[in-house]
Design a protein around this motif. Structure first.
Motif, short mmCIF file in Angstrom:
data_model
loop_
_atom_site.label_atom_id
_atom_site.label_comp_id
_atom_site.label_asym_id
_atom_site.label_seq_id
_atom_site.Cartn_x
_atom_site.Cartn_y
_atom_site.Cartn_z
N GLY A 109 1.88 -32.28 112.16
CA GLY A 109 1.70 -32.14 110.72
C GLY A 109 0.33 -32.65 110.29
O GLY A 109 -0.37 -32.00 109.49
N VAL A 110 -0.09 -33.76 110.82
CA VAL A 110 -1.40 -34.34 110.49
C VAL A 110 -2.50 -33.37 110.89
O VAL A 110 -3.45 -33.13 110.14
N VAL A 111 -2.35 -32.78 112.07
CA VAL A 111 -3.35 -31.83 112.54
C VAL A 111 -3.47 -30.67 111.56
O VAL A 111 -4.56 -30.30 111.13
N SER A 112 -2.33 -30.14 111.16
CA SER A 112 -2.37 -28.95 110.30
C SER A 112 -2.97 -29.28 108.94
O SER A 112 -3.54 -28.43 108.28
N LYS A 113 -2.87 -30.52 108.55
CA LYS A 113 -3.39 -30.90 107.24
C LYS A 113 -4.92 -31.04 107.26
O LYS A 113 -5.57 -30.60 106.32
N VAL A 114 -5.47 -31.67 108.29
CA VAL A 114 -6.90 -32.01 108.21
C VAL A 114 -7.82 -31.36 109.24
O VAL A 114 -9.03 -31.34 109.02
N CYS A 115 -7.28 -30.84 110.35
CA CYS A 115 -8.20 -30.43 111.42
C CYS A 115 -8.69 -28.99 111.26
O CYS A 115 -7.94 -28.11 110.86
N ASP A 116 -9.96 -28.78 111.64
CA ASP A 116 -10.49 -27.42 111.66
C ASP A 116 -10.11 -26.73 112.97
O ASP A 116 -9.78 -25.57 112.99
N ARG A 117 -10.24 -27.50 114.02
CA ARG A 117 -9.86 -26.96 115.33
C ARG A 117 -9.00 -27.97 116.06
O ARG A 117 -9.04 -29.16 115.75
N VAL A 118 -8.25 -27.50 117.04
CA VAL A 118 -7.35 -28.38 117.79
C VAL A 118 -7.51 -28.21 119.29
O VAL A 118 -7.68 -27.09 119.76
N VAL A 119 -7.42 -29.32 120.00
CA VAL A 119 -7.28 -29.29 121.44
C VAL A 119 -5.87 -29.78 121.74
O VAL A 119 -5.51 -30.89 121.35
#
Ligand SMILES: Nc1ncnc2c1ncn2[C@@H]1O[C@H](COP(=O)(O)OP(=O)(O)OP(=O)(O)O)[C@@H](O)[C@H]1O
Ligand SMILES: Nc1ncnc2c1ncn2[C@@H]1O[C@H](COP(=O)(O)OP(=O)(O)O)[C@@H](O)[C@H]1O
Ligand code: SF4
Ligand code: SF4
Ligand SMILES: [Mg+2]
Ligand SMILES: [Mg+2]
Lengths: 331, 331, 325
Positions: free
Chosen positions: A222-232
């Motif tokens: 959830g945190v990733v989806s809120k703030v990240c532009d890209r993900v590893v």
């Protein structure tokens, strides 16, 4: 990736490998991790506990603890390979060009020193500010991270701050010398949801204001989806998928990423249906089986996966996955 | 809403602890009102979710119900019997009917007991089975929670967090309880394991016809497991409603803040809601009037003076906020 | 009928058991029996203990008999450990000294362990003023260097015990009260037991305090377990490891204490045989007849070392984490 873009990146990690030599054998904590971060971009490193996120973060600062060692790859910070630098060059880089925010602010801050002195120290060392200028700048920083009455707060000790406030102090400290790269290792995991929300919003705001690049480590999708532009997405020390956050969330091409997303609890979606749980447990990083590390838990596996480790390959525009059968995971 | 009889009902439960001493010995001690006037009931076969941020008193509610701490005042009626009035001797036989699953999968298992013993302990204490049947029953329980019965002679350190939590669940189910409390049973687990345990709990609940109190700080987890949800803030219930209603039409500003704080994908286009300010005040020194008044975006002068009571805003939906007494005042 | 079986930690484990159900205690015994240093320590200890018990039978000479033709003979075929300045057989004296050492150490460590165990456990479990008083006493006792304290107690109580025994002898006429040697033992036992128990007390108190807070204790209580169940099934198994290690160490320590006190001349009184006393008396002959010191000293070290082996092995055996599979 064009040459022009490559030169713009703050951080380029290429095939980073970190190992711990222990009595029981070699722990392959990070294997062939590659990603890059542009200024003003937040890249998330996501995965479950023990998958190597923190080790990777520490490697970016060249702070991997004994018996760990960076055994391969390169880490280009503003086009300089920090793995080639001397220890003293590295020291002048830490806290200046690259800074870190930890999960547990209470243990990361010195309990016997006022918050003001802790923020002023790097300002005096790296930026060679006068005591007065450093103090003013420290007060500005506290105000910037949303701490009320910063001038009086400077004279207080860490234990006089609440958990969320302490995390703000950590961020102020990390930003004090205007680093071009900020590494945040689970900065909100120890916090309550309302405070987590505040801190995440703060990180986004500061990134927009300063143009710093951020590597955000978290296990919370959830945190990733809120703030990240890209993900590893990491699994068992490997990078299994990399791409734009939205692409990964809507069209993951690696069975683990997909499993992770499906097993994540959501506020919407059908709450009557059982969750799609990934069966089993992640493997020990000591003797990994040959072939794909996800093989024992994968529902898309085929014979090939058992013997050969899948390389990271492009599956769409700026989206790569390490899976032999990514084509059978329809978008 | 239901014709099922109530298994548990809690009336005006208060549990206070002595807090730290005031400055001088003769000034006495402060009081922590960990649970302050809490009432709710759970009918047969239903699950009540209890959410709130850390330190709001959720675990104390659980321990007070089971009389692991003796409440300061109030009633805990278990099938009509007031547990608070019972002496330890009279309470002991009732314990096999109500059980608890703990948060910490490490601290909640005796490191020096085999898991076979741990799971069968309740049966031994209440002398419910003989030696031979004990093994059979333990094996059945292990199968039921998805553990291999061959592991009965192993010790907790040989298991992962998720497996230990399964042991904790099997232990709680051993005496065939009617009522189970899960005190953050998934909070210490990784995402993919959380999903496994939630599915297991849902499955067992249906199969064994259990009544449950499910405690969590994560609204998302509560949503998957509860029929009804109560939201706690500083020792009080501020809102209580059937799950779907609570998530669709949260009435209390704190519930709304909690829901808004759950990280959501950036591309999901929702109203940009302002984050709530500040952090949870110390329970040693709660604000006057409405406890939420220090952070509430709708705070009114009245909120600083009086405490709002928990009132029914519509059938089965209760909340404690002055805004709601005035029906014409939409939030 | 079952949820999906989670087959970790070993995928190859059979789905149905083949072994018998084991308990913590049977696992601990198994683990100890496979610990070779521990078993070796135990063997040495038991041999020495037997030697002490059957000292009268084994000793080739009377330990008090003086042989003026054989003064200060180095170890030889007739006198395995030589003779001392009065021509007494050192081997026989070491054996009798073993008897003293084991008797005194066993009494002392039993006394100090029992007092410490009860005081520590009660202090932690009852809390309140009991706790405060016990902690105060323990702190007070621990704040003195223990050997001085033992010496002090020994010196202070000797006249009392002396007059007590002579008084008793006078009034009863029983021969046992005539034996000053036994009463010098009593003094030593009392003195050392008195200074040694707070170590155990503190250990037990802190262990019980931290255990009491553990969720698994609360879990047992939630299952309906009473205080007795919790104590027997959870507290004791979890405290026992460190108690036993401390006990074995205290046993060795008690021997060292007894020797030190006797060495200082305030322990076992002549002509009683004590290793410390033997070393003390031979100190002047360190160069000429080193065996007079080496023989009792070496035996003492052997006992202490063997106990350390046993203690370590027991500690491992009582901790499932260190069991090897
Ligand atoms: N035994 C105790 N003595 C004194 N204070 C206590 C005790 N147990 C709980 N408290 C206090 O009561 C309040 C509520 O505690 P509780 O453990 O119920 O919170 P919680 O919601 O379960 O929090 P968390 O999510 O952190 O476990 C806290 O302020 C806590 O410090
Ligand atoms: N000091 C260490 N010694 C040995 N192994 C270590 C050490 N630190 C980390 N590891 C191992 O490296 C792997 C990755 O650890 P870490 O980066 O801390 O994971 P995460 O942050 O994702 O929880 C794990 O398998 C862990 O056991
Ligand atoms: S390579 Fe094979 S085993 Fe690995 S994730 Fe892809 S399908 Fe699964
Ligand atoms: S009573 Fe007032 S302060 Fe409390 S929640 Fe309602 S509006 Fe906010
Ligand atoms: Mg980590
Ligand atoms: Mg809790």
């Amino acid at each position: 990736m064009s040459l022009e873009q490559q030169q713009r990146d703050v951080l380029q990690v290429k095939r980073l490998q970190v190992q711990f030599k222990t009595r029981d054998g070699i722990v392959y904590a990070v294997q062939d991790l590659s990603f890059h971060v542009a200024p003003g971009e937040i890249v998330g490193l996501v995965g479950e506990s023990g998958c190597g996120k923190s080790t990777a973060a520490l490697a970016l600062m060249r702070l991997v603890p004994k018996p760990g060692r960076i055994v391969g790859g390169s880490v280009l910070l503003n086009d300089r390979d920090i793995l080639e630098l001397s220890e003293s060059e590295m020291r002048s880089l830490r806290g200046h060009e690259v800074a870190m925010v930890f999960q547990d602010a209470l243990t990361a801050l010195d309990p016997r020193m006022t918050v003001g002195r802790q923020i002023m120290e790097p300002l005096r060392i790296h930026l060679k500010l006068s005591p007065k200028a450093a103090r003013e700048r420290a007060a500005d920083l506290l105000a910037q991270v949303g701490i009320p009455s910063p001038a009086t707060r400077l004279n207080q000790y860490p234990h006089e701050f609440s958990g969320g406030m302490r995390q703000r102090v950590m961020i102020a400290l990390a930003l004090s010398c205007g680093p071009s790269l900020l590494i945040a290792d689970e900065p909100t995991t120890a916090l309550d949801v309302t405070t987590q929300n505040q801190i995440l919003n703060l990180l986004v705001k500061l990134k927009d204001e300063t143009g710093a690049a951020i590597v955000l480590i978290t296990h919370d999708v959830g945190v990733v989806s809120k703030v990240c532009d890209r993900v590893v997405v990491m699994y068992a020390g490997r990078e299994v998928e990399i791409g734009g956050t939205r692409d990964i969330f809507t069209a993951a091409r690696h069975p683990y990423s997909r499993g992770l997303l499906e097993s994540t609890l959501m506020l919407d979606g059908d709450r009557e249906r059982p969750l799609e749980a990934i069966p089993g447990l992640p493997p020990e990083l000591i003797d990994l089986p040959p072939g794909c590390v996800f093989y024992p838990r994968c529902k898309y596996r085929s014979d090939q996966c058992k013997t050969a480790s899948p390389p990271l390959e492009p599956v769409a525009n700026v989206h790569e996955a390490a899976c032999w059968n990514w084509r059978s995971l329809n978008a | 809403m239901t014709t099922q009889p109530e298994v548990l009902s809690v009336h005006n439960l208060r549990t206070h602890f002595p807090g730290p001493a005031l400055g001088l010995p003769w000034q006495g001690r402060t009081t922590v009102r960990a649970v302050d006037d809490v009432s709710f009931s759970i009918s047969h076969g239903h699950t009540m979710g209890l959410v709130g941020e850390s330190g709001c008193g959720k675990s104390t509610v659980a321990r007070s119900i089971l009389q692991l701490v003796r409440p300061t005042s109030g009633q805990v009626l278990f099938e009509g019997i007031d547990l608070c009035k019972l002496k330890p001797k009279a309470l002991a036989p009732l314990r096999k009917q109500m059980q608890i699953i703990f948060q910490d999968p490490y601290a909640s298992l005796d490191p020096r007991a085999t898991i076979g013993f741990t799971i069968g302990e309740g049966l031994l204490i209440h002398k419910l089975v003989n030696e031979r049947d004990l093994r059979q029953r333990v094996a059945d329980l292990m199968l039921m929670v998805g553990l291999n019965p061959a592991f009965e002679n192993r010790y907790p350190h040989e298991f992962s967090g998720g497996q230990r939590q399964r042991v904790g669940i099997a232990r709680a189910l051993a005496t065939n309880p009617k009522f189970i409390i899960g005190d953050e049973p998934i909070s210490a687990l990784d995402v993919s394991i959380q999903a496994q345990i939630i599915n297991l709990l849902r499955d067992l609940r249906a199969r064994l016809n259990l009544t449950m109190l499910f405690i969590s700080h994560d609204l998302r987890a509560v949503r998957y497991l509860s029929d009804e949800v109560a939201v706690m803030y500083l020792g009080k219930i501020v809102e209580c409603a059937p799950t779907d209603l609570l998530f669709k039409q949260p009435a209390h500003p704190y519930t709304q803040a909690l829901l808004n704080s759950v990280p959501k994908p950036r591309w999901v286009d929702g109203r940009q809601i302002a984050e709530i300010k500040g952090e949870v005040p110390s329970p040693l020194n709660p604000p006057s009037g409405c406890y939420f008044s220090t952070r509430c975006p709708h705070v009114m002068p009245r909120c600083k003076q009086e405490q709002p009571a928990l009132v029914e805003v519509q059938a089965g939906h209760k909340a404690a906020c002055f805004l709601l007494n005035d029906v014409s005042h939409p939030i | 009928m079952s949820a999906e079986i989670d087959n970790q930690p070993t995928d190859s484990a059979p789905l149905w058991r083949t072994s018998k159900p084991r308990t913590f205690w049977s696992d601990a015994a198994h683990s100890f029996s496979r610990n070779y240093t521990g078993m070796l320590g135990l063997l040495i200890f038991v041999l020495l203990l037997l030697a002490a018990i059957f000292a009268n039978q084994i000793a080739p000479y009377d330990y008090l008999a003086q042989d003026w033709n054989n003064l200060l003979k180095p170890p030889n075929a007739n006198h395995l450990m030589g003779t001392d300045e009065l021509g007494r057989d050192v081997f026989s004296r070491v054996l009798m000294g073993a008897r003293t050492a084991f008797l005194v150490a066993l009494c002392i460590s039993t006394i100090s362990t029992t007092i410490g165990l009860f005081a520590g456990a009660l202090s932690a479990l009852l809390g309140g003023w009991v706790d405060r008083v016990v902690v105060w006493i323990m702190d007070a006792l621990l704040s003195f260097p223990s050997i001085w304290l033992a010496a002090f107690v020994s010196v202070v109580t000797r006249p009392t015990i002396d007059s007590l025994t002579s008084g008793l002898y006078a009034s009863t006429g029983w021969a046992m009260f005539q034996d000053r040697v036994i009463f010098s033992y009593l003094v030593v036992i009392f003195a050392i037991g008195f200074v040694a128990w707070p170590y155990m007390g503190r250990l037990v108190r802190s262990q019980v305090l931290s255990l009491r807070e553990k969720e698994f204790i609360e879990a047992a209580r939630a299952l309906g377990a009473g205080t007795r169940w919790v104590t027997i099934r959870h507290l004791i198994p979890n405290v026992l490891g460190s108690v036993i290690v401390t006990f074995t160490l205290s046993f060795g320590n008690a021997m060292l204490y007894e020797s030190s006190l006797s060495f200082l001349g305030i322990g076992i009184q002549p002509p009683g045989a004590s290793w410390g006393r033997m070393i003390f008396e031979a100190l002047g002959r360190l160069r000429a007849q080193p065996y007079l010191i080496i023989m009792p000293g070496l035996t003492l070290s052997l006992v202490v070392l063997s106990l350390q082996f046993v203690g370590d092995a027991l500690n491992d055996a009582l901790n499932p984490r260190s069991h090897s599979r």
